[in-house]
Structure formats: structure tokens, C-alpha cells
Design a protein around this motif. Structure first.
Motif, short mmCIF file in Angstrom:
data_model
loop_
_atom_site.label_atom_id
_atom_site.label_comp_id
_atom_site.label_asym_id
_atom_site.label_seq_id
_atom_site.Cartn_x
_atom_site.Cartn_y
_atom_site.Cartn_z
N ARG A 99 0.83 -1.21 0.00
CA ARG A 99 0.00 0.00 0.00
C ARG A 99 0.87 1.26 0.00
O ARG A 99 0.62 2.20 -0.77
N SER A 100 1.89 1.30 0.85
CA SER A 100 2.77 2.47 0.90
C SER A 100 3.52 2.66 -0.41
O SER A 100 3.77 3.79 -0.83
N GLN A 102 2.54 1.56 -3.52
CA GLN A 102 1.64 1.91 -4.63
C GLN A 102 0.98 3.27 -4.45
O GLN A 102 0.78 3.99 -5.43
N LYS A 103 0.66 3.64 -3.22
CA LYS A 103 -0.06 4.89 -2.98
C LYS A 103 0.84 6.03 -2.53
O LYS A 103 0.44 7.19 -2.55
N GLY A 104 2.07 5.70 -2.12
CA GLY A 104 2.95 6.74 -1.60
C GLY A 104 2.49 7.21 -0.23
O GLY A 104 1.57 6.65 0.37
N ASN A 105 3.13 8.26 0.27
CA ASN A 105 2.76 8.85 1.55
C ASN A 105 2.58 10.35 1.36
O ASN A 105 3.57 11.09 1.24
N PRO A 112 3.53 8.04 -5.10
CA PRO A 112 2.88 6.77 -5.44
C PRO A 112 3.56 6.14 -6.66
O PRO A 112 3.72 6.80 -7.68
N TRP A 113 3.95 4.88 -6.54
CA TRP A 113 4.65 4.22 -7.65
C TRP A 113 3.63 3.43 -8.48
O TRP A 113 3.51 2.21 -8.37
N THR A 114 2.93 4.15 -9.32
CA THR A 114 1.89 3.54 -10.15
C THR A 114 2.46 2.92 -11.42
O THR A 114 1.74 2.23 -12.14
#
Length: 497
Positions: A99-100, A102-105, A112-114
Motif C-alpha cells: 500500500r505504501s 503503490q499509494k505513496g505517503n 505513489p509508484w503507479t
């Protein structure tokens, strides 16, 4: 283990020896070929995209760390993770790290590493876990979040009482702006010794673990290991934690972005202390970013948003600036003073052309209104490009200022005549889009000169007063209708007679 087997079987480690390496290699031969591929893939992706901040050894000491990231990158070798669905002290689940990733902080340098597929992200996660295999020998067990109860006045009131009882205000402040006195102390630090700052709960775009009520509940339940934010899982019931989550959610402000602000005409401009009147005035929020063009650059600005409101009269224009500051600074403790600077073009262009966004340029000078907390004064400057001694003080200062700092919020009201007769000043004309930009300095974080948070160009437009016919024609039409009605009734009555 895959890290040792698939990648670094012959990499020297403390306590390692040749026999150990041979045993590892022999065991590796028994693993399916896909295990090597996954481990190698995770390492390749990590080295290409993650190591710049987190370091090739996973120690958080990549070349982009330090002054270029906020906060310091996670040190994966210590096995301490802030954002989890597991109890405090337990390692995160794979899904937590996914989650961290893919969505970043939000509110940090972690994007976010999409660009990665789900499979690629999981291979990176496996590689990250290899930096501290001992921590992940124990598998963290996620707690169940369940469905959030619907918000209600009673539930939010209960949450407010818990906010008080748990002394959340000591860090986050009474209004939730992250300005609690405990957070000011020099020993308010993370486990690694880095300075910690409480979250501004009013800014939902800065919630590092996301701002939905379920996200807040997760943060309150798990706590942020390695930081002063403790877990509430054992100290408060599930119902209490949901109530507190809804109260925190209620503190979030609505961020209203746009490209232009409309200033209405009034008879009298209210004082800065007249909050009720100003709260009824339309506003726009200007996102701020670090000044990165010139040295000294600011890669990690603390102030990320400034709210702007405006009113005008027949004689003057007023602009109210509001932003949160966790610790006000007047420049008396070794840090520079807090400050804010408004920028306008000296001359309005007939088209869309504007001065260079930072201090103008030689062909398009700018008019600057500069307020400083050190003396609570506002001064007018002119500039025609970023250079040494770029800002030239005007001989005549036409700016009046009223300021207020309360509960972590600066409110600065700047007022100036619509026209001053000075060729170096912007003239405010109703029904005209006037470019405006803002620069903010947070003294506590040593912002001054070119090290600052800045906005892009926006616009303010003085709403033209309603023409006289708006006030004259409706009553005239009404009287005409009444007169016609009376005349017709009189005629009808006469005919009947």
C-alpha cells in the motif's frame, strides 16, 4: 533469505565464511528457478527506483536523502515501519508495504509508484524485507478495521472528549494544527534522532497515512512505531477509537483551489480580528512548493498552502492571508523571522503575458508587499529579476497591516489605496484580472531570501459594482405595474357603472 541466495551468495557479511556460502548455494540449487527471477527482479527495480533515497543497503542513506527529502527515508535495516495494520511492535504485513509503495505517503517525498505492476511491487517488497530478515521471521497479524459507524453530532462530541482526555492537544494543538507545545520541544524526536513534528490535522492533503476516517482509525489503532505517536489499541475501546477518528476527520478544512479570486465591494473593510465577517468572504487556497530555481533552494517547504480572501471599497483594496505555522518565530532565537510576500506586476499586460513568476524580469518588473513578524510591519518593494539586492525599497510605503497569530494560524491583513499615483505600484481596476502570487517564509525552518515556499501566478478580480439601472429599473417597473393595475381597475369599475 532470497536476498542472500539469489543475489548476494558470495557477498561478504560479518560472521560469514566459505562453508556458509557453499551451503547457501547448495540450498539455492534446490529452489525453483522462479525464486531467483523474483529476487533479482526486486533488486533490479529497487536499485533503479528506490535506492536513490533509501540507499543501496536499505539504510535510508541514498544520495537524495538529507536536504532533499522530507522526512528522512525509511531505514529498512531497522525493521521499524510506521504505516501498518498490525499492533505496535509487530512487523507490517506485505499488504501494508504494498500500500505504501503503490499509494505513496502524502505530505512526504514518497510518491505513489503507479508505474509498477502488482507483481513488480511484490518483488520489491520481498527484496525490502531481506534487509532485515530477523524482523520478518515473525509474521505480523493484521487487526480488523471493519465498517466505520456513520458520523453524528454525538459521536463527534465523544471523540472531542477523548481528544481532550488522551491529551492529543499536547502535540497536535487545541485546533489540531500541529502546534501543541510538546511538539515544540527539542527532544520531540523519532527513534533515529531526527526532529519530529506533529501532523496538522486540518490539512487532509498532508495525512501521511491518508485522511479517510478508516485511515485515521488505522493510524490511531496501530500508532506510528519509531515516532512519538503511540498506539491507542489497548488504551481505548474500538468505539472510542471510531469516535476519535470522526472528530479528527471533522477538523479537516475544505481546500478550495482555483485560478482566480473575486473581491466584493463593501462599505467598510472589517478588522482582521472580525473573524465572523471574514469567514463569510469567498476564498481560494494557493498550493505552495519549494523555490528550486535559484540557490539556496528549498526542496522540502513546511508551509504547503495559503488561503487568500479579498474585499475592496471606493478607496482601498484589502487582502487577507491565512496559513498554519506550528511555531511562530520573530527572529529572536537564532532563526530568521516568519514572513510573507505578495507579488503583483507593476503594469498589466493587454494579453496573457505576465512577469517571470519569481521576482519578475527586466522587461516586466513586479510590485512586492512584504510583511515580517520581527517588527510586524509591511514594506513595499520593486524587483525586476532574481539577482543580488533584487528587491529595491520604495521611498513611499502605502501598505497598512493588521496581524494575528492564534492556535497555530497566521492571519495577515494587508491594505492599500486602489491607486497611489506611483508608477512603481500596481493600480487596482474593477472588472480586471490582476495577477497575484505569494511567497511564505517559515523562520523556524530557516527560510529566508530565496529559500522559501512559493506559489504560481493566480488572479484577483475586483467585482464591478452593480450598475445604477439594477437598482432603479426593478422599482420603476414595479411602480409601473401597480399604476397600470390601478388604471385598469378604475376603467373596469367605470364600465360596470
Amino acid at each position: 533469505m532470497l536476498h542472500d541466495i539469489g543475489i548476494n551468495a558470495f557477498h561478504s557479511k560479518p560472521g560469514g565464511n566459505t562453508v556458509r556460502k557453499i551451503v547457501i548455494l547448495a540450498l539455492a540449487m534446490l529452489l525453483p528457478a522462479g525464486a531467483f527471477a523474483d529476487a533479482n527482479k526486486g533488486k533490479m527495480l529497487y536499485d533503479a527506483w528506490c535506492a536513490q533515497c533509501h540507499g543501496y543497503e536499505g539504510d535510508g542513506k541514498g544520495y537524495a536523502s538529507g536536504n532533499y527529502t522530507l522526512p528522512q527515508p525509511r531505514d529498512f535495516t531497522k525493521g521499524t515501519y510506521k504505516f501498518r495494520t498490525t499492533p505496535s511492535g509487530e512487523p507490517p504485513t506485505d499488504e501494508d508495504i504494498v500500500r505504501s509503495t503503490q499509494k505513496g505517503n502524502p505530505g512526504t517525498s514518497m510518491p505513489p509508484w503507479t508505474r509498477f505492476s502488482d507483481e513488480e511491487v511484490r518483488s520489491i517488497v520481498e527484496y525490502i524485507k531481506s534487509f532485515d530478515e530477523e524482523t520478518f521471521e515473525l509474521q505480523g497479524k493484521a487487526f480488523q478495521i471493519g465498517k466505520a459507524p456513520s458520523p453524528s453530532d454525538a459521536l463527534i462530541k465523544q471523540g472531542m472528549e477523548i481528544f481532550e482526555k488522551a491529551k492529543c492537544w499536547e502535540c497536535h494543538g487545541r485546533a489540531g494544527r500541529g502546534n501543541g507545545e510538546k511538539g515544540w520541544q527539542s527532544d520531540f524526536k523519532n527513534d533515529g534522532g531526527t526532529r519530529a513534528w506533529p501532523t496538522d490535522l486540518t490539512h487532509n492533503w498532508e495525512y501521511r497515512n491518508f485522511p479517510a476516517v478508516e485511515d485515521i482509525y488505522r493510524s490511531i489503532t496501530s500508532g506510528f512505531d519509531g515516532t512519538p505517536m503511540a498506539s491507542f489499541q489497548t488504551s481505548y475501546s474500538e468505539q472510542d477509537r471510531w469516535a476519535l477518528s470522526h472528530y479528527v476527520k471533522s477538523l479537516q478544512v475544505t481546500r478550495k483551489t482555483g485560478s482566480a479570486l473575486t473581491a466584493k465591494k463593501v462599505d467598510t473593510i472589517p478588522a482582521v480580528s472580525d473573524k465572523k465577517q471574514w469567514e463569510a468572504v469567498a476564498y481560494i487556497d494557493l498550493p505552495l512548493s519549494g523555490q528550486l530555481i535559484f540557490e539556496p533552494r528549498q526542496f522540502i517547504p513546511v508551509v504547503t498552502n495559503i488561503r487568500v480572501r479579498s474585499l475592496y471599497t471606493d478607496a482601498e483594496v484589502s487582502i487577507l492571508l491565512e496559513w498554519t505555522d506550528k511555531r511562530p518565530n520573530k527572529g529572536s532565537d537564532g532563526h530568521p523571522a516568519d514572513a510573507v510576500r505578495l507579488q503583483f506586476p507593476v503594469q498589466l499586460s493587454s494579453g496573457a503575458e505576465k512577469p517571470y513568476f519569481y521576482l519578475g524580469d527586466s522587461a516586466h518588473p513586479v510590485n512586492l508587499w512584504y510583511w515580517r513578524a520581527s517588527d510586524d510591519q509591511a514594506v513595499e518593494f520593486n524587483a525586476s529579476g532574481q539577482k543580488e539586492n533584487a528587491m529595491v525599497t520604495q521611498e513611499q510605503n502605502n501598505i497598512r497591516v493588521e496581524s494575528e497569530y492564534s492556535d497555530g494560524l497566521y492571519r495577515i491583513l494587508l491594505r492599500r489605496p486602489l491607486a497611489t499615483g506611483d508608477k512603481n505600484d500596481i493600480t487596482f481596476v474593477p472588472d480586471t484580472f490582476i495577477p497575484l502570487s505569494v511567497t511564505v517564509y517559515d523562520g523556524e525552518h530557516d527560510e529566508q531570501a530565496d529559500r522559501a515556499a512559493i506559489s504560481a501566478w493566480y488572479h484577483v478580480m475586483l467585482e464591478p459594482p452593480a450598475p445604477l439601472k439594477v437598482y432603479v429599473l426593478p422599482p420603476a417597473a414595479a411602480f409601473a405595474c401597480i399604476g397600470a393595475s390601478l388604471f385598469i381597475r378604475k376603467k373596469l369599475k367605470k364600465l360596470k357603472t
